[in-house]
Design an enzyme around this catalytic site. Structure first.
Site, PDB file in Angstrom:
ATOM      1  N   ASP A 156       0.506  -1.203  -0.250  1.00  0.00           N
ATOM      2  CA  ASP A 156      -0.389  -0.270   0.213  1.00  0.00           C
ATOM      3  C   ASP A 156       0.923   1.165  -0.390  1.00  0.00           C
ATOM      4  O   ASP A 156       1.606   1.092   0.527  1.00  0.00           O
ATOM      5  CB  ASP A 156      -1.197  -0.343   1.198  1.00  0.00           C
ATOM      6  CG  ASP A 156      -1.930   0.871   1.232  1.00  0.00           C
ATOM      7  OD1 ASP A 156      -3.324  -0.034   0.580  1.00  0.00           O
ATOM      8  OD2 ASP A 156      -1.766   2.253   1.345  1.00  0.00           O
TER       9      ASP A 156
ATOM     10  N   ASN B 174     -12.636  -2.906   2.639  1.00  0.00           N
ATOM     11  CA  ASN B 174     -13.290  -2.045   2.760  1.00  0.00           C
ATOM     12  C   ASN B 174     -14.665  -2.038   1.871  1.00  0.00           C
ATOM     13  O   ASN B 174     -14.308  -2.536   0.374  1.00  0.00           O
ATOM     14  CB  ASN B 174     -12.771  -0.855   2.811  1.00  0.00           C
ATOM     15  CG  ASN B 174     -12.232  -0.644   3.991  1.00  0.00           C
ATOM     16  OD1 ASN B 174     -12.529  -0.757   4.819  1.00  0.00           O
ATOM     17  ND2 ASN B 174     -10.708  -0.140   4.275  1.00  0.00           N
TER      18      ASN B 174
ATOM     19  N   GLY C 164     -15.754   2.671   3.986  1.00  0.00           N
ATOM     20  CA  GLY C 164     -14.456   3.406   3.642  1.00  0.00           C
ATOM     21  C   GLY C 164     -14.101   3.011   2.357  1.00  0.00           C
ATOM     22  O   GLY C 164     -12.445   2.960   2.357  1.00  0.00           O
ATOM     23  N   GLN C 165     -14.324   2.187   1.182  1.00  0.00           N
ATOM     24  CA  GLN C 165     -13.894   1.814   0.448  1.00  0.00           C
ATOM     25  C   GLN C 165     -13.934   3.038  -0.617  1.00  0.00           C
ATOM     26  O   GLN C 165     -14.683   3.869  -1.025  1.00  0.00           O
ATOM     27  CB  GLN C 165     -14.857   0.789  -0.715  1.00  0.00           C
ATOM     28  CG  GLN C 165     -13.628   0.215  -1.832  1.00  0.00           C
ATOM     29  CD  GLN C 165     -14.834  -0.446  -2.887  1.00  0.00           C
ATOM     30  OE1 GLN C 165     -15.801  -1.408  -2.369  1.00  0.00           O
ATOM     31  NE2 GLN C 165     -14.839  -1.508  -3.875  1.00  0.00           N
TER      32      GLN C 165
ATOM     33  N   HIS D  63     -10.422  -5.452  -2.995  1.00  0.00           N
ATOM     34  CA  HIS D  63      -8.489  -5.815  -2.218  1.00  0.00           C
ATOM     35  C   HIS D  63      -9.195  -6.542  -1.161  1.00  0.00           C
ATOM     36  O   HIS D  63      -9.997  -5.664  -0.066  1.00  0.00           O
ATOM     37  CB  HIS D  63      -8.237  -4.098  -2.747  1.00  0.00           C
ATOM     38  CG  HIS D  63      -8.681  -3.093  -2.713  1.00  0.00           C
ATOM     39  ND1 HIS D  63      -9.491  -2.541  -2.857  1.00  0.00           N
ATOM     40  CD2 HIS D  63      -8.389  -2.221  -1.235  1.00  0.00           C
ATOM     41  CE1 HIS D  63      -9.886  -1.542  -1.989  1.00  0.00           C
ATOM     42  NE2 HIS D  63      -8.924  -1.671  -1.163  1.00  0.00           N
TER      43      HIS D  63
ATOM     44  N   HIS E  65      -7.112  -6.108   2.546  1.00  0.00           N
ATOM     45  CA  HIS E  65      -5.489  -4.827   3.182  1.00  0.00           C
ATOM     46  C   HIS E  65      -5.307  -6.272   3.815  1.00  0.00           C
ATOM     47  O   HIS E  65      -6.415  -7.368   4.532  1.00  0.00           O
ATOM     48  CB  HIS E  65      -6.252  -4.078   3.818  1.00  0.00           C
ATOM     49  CG  HIS E  65      -6.715  -2.406   2.867  1.00  0.00           C
ATOM     50  ND1 HIS E  65      -6.331  -1.191   3.148  1.00  0.00           N
ATOM     51  CD2 HIS E  65      -7.980  -2.733   2.510  1.00  0.00           C
ATOM     52  CE1 HIS E  65      -6.861  -0.894   2.284  1.00  0.00           C
ATOM     53  NE2 HIS E  65      -7.835  -0.649   2.149  1.00  0.00           N
TER      54      HIS E  65
HETATM   55  P1  AMP Z   1     -10.079   1.525   0.045  1.00  0.00           P
HETATM   56  O1  AMP Z   1      -9.980   2.524   1.067  1.00  0.00           O
HETATM   57  O2  AMP Z   1      -9.786  -0.020   1.251  1.00  0.00           O
HETATM   58  O3  AMP Z   1     -10.334   1.360  -0.967  1.00  0.00           O
HETATM   59  O4  AMP Z   1      -8.212   1.301   0.039  1.00  0.00           O
HETATM   60  C1  AMP Z   1      -8.135   1.644  -1.027  1.00  0.00           C
HETATM   61  C2  AMP Z   1      -5.976   1.255  -0.676  1.00  0.00           C
HETATM   62  O5  AMP Z   1      -4.968   1.622  -2.046  1.00  0.00           O
HETATM   63  C3  AMP Z   1      -5.564   2.347   0.700  1.00  0.00           C
HETATM   64  O6  AMP Z   1      -5.412   2.614   1.195  1.00  0.00           O
HETATM   65  C4  AMP Z   1      -4.462   3.575  -0.176  1.00  0.00           C
HETATM   66  O7  AMP Z   1      -3.686   3.713   0.212  1.00  0.00           O
HETATM   67  C5  AMP Z   1      -4.049   2.787  -1.471  1.00  0.00           C
HETATM   68  N1  AMP Z   1      -3.335   3.256  -2.448  1.00  0.00           N
HETATM   69  C6  AMP Z   1      -4.141   3.552  -3.787  1.00  0.00           C
HETATM   70  N2  AMP Z   1      -3.682   4.024  -4.793  1.00  0.00           N
HETATM   71  C7  AMP Z   1      -2.352   3.186  -4.640  1.00  0.00           C
HETATM   72  C8  AMP Z   1      -1.690   2.710  -5.995  1.00  0.00           C
HETATM   73  N3  AMP Z   1      -0.988   3.154  -6.234  1.00  0.00           N
HETATM   74  N4  AMP Z   1      -0.237   1.225  -4.384  1.00  0.00           N
HETATM   75  C9  AMP Z   1      -0.413   0.935  -3.822  1.00  0.00           C
HETATM   76  N5  AMP Z   1      -1.579   1.546  -3.125  1.00  0.00           N
HETATM   77  C10 AMP Z   1      -2.327   2.346  -3.506  1.00  0.00           C
END
Ligand code: AMP
Length: 112
Positions: free
Chosen positions: A30, A85, A91-92, A98, A100
């Site tokens: 992340d 999420n 919180g998505q 994905h 986490h």
């Molecule tokens: P969510 O809020 O559950 O949709 O998580 C999305 C996650 O993607 C967040 O924790 C971001 O920090 C992560 N994220 C966004 N852009 C990137 C990227 N280019 N590479 C790696 N992680 C990312």
């Protein structure tokens, strides 16, 4: 899907630090880590959110893949947290399913 950030990571159009890769899933670090280890595991096939998941087999294999990531990161013995999420209250922020994988410290409960 052409305008999906994580599909662009799958295709190599956007760089990421890959933690684990197999034909069906990829895991990468992340960019904004919330724990000493914070890796995202995704299916390479575009699935918008957990609400759109219609494949029980994929769900099971994704969890197994995530477990393998945790083992590879050395988290299995002390423990770790998996988070999915889903939609706005969940919180998505990225619209590609994905998981986490968070570890390297003790997690609080309840989550924020
Ligand atoms: P969510 O809020 O559950 O949709 O998580 C999305 C996650 O993607 C967040 O924790 C971001 O920090 C992560 N994220 C966004 N852009 C990137 C990227 N280019 N590479 C790696 N992680 C990312």
């Amino acid at each position: 899907m052409s305008d999906c950030l994580f599909c662009k990571i799958v295709s190599g159009e956007i760089p990421a630090t890959i933690a684990k890769d197999d034909p069906e899933f990829v895991a990468f670090r992340d960019v904004n880590p919330q724990a000493p280890t914070h890796v995202l595991a995704i299916p390479k096939r575009h699935v918008r959110s957990l609400n759109d998941l219609d494949d029980d087999g994929l769900a099971g294999r994704l969890l197994r893949f995530a477990k393998g990531v945790a083992e590879g990161e050395g988290l299995a013995e002390n423990g770790y947290r998996l988070v999915v999420n889903t939609n706005s209250d969940g919180g998505q922020t990225v619209w590609h399913l994905h998981v986490h994988i968070l570890g390297g410290r003790a997690m609080a409960w309840p989550p924020g």
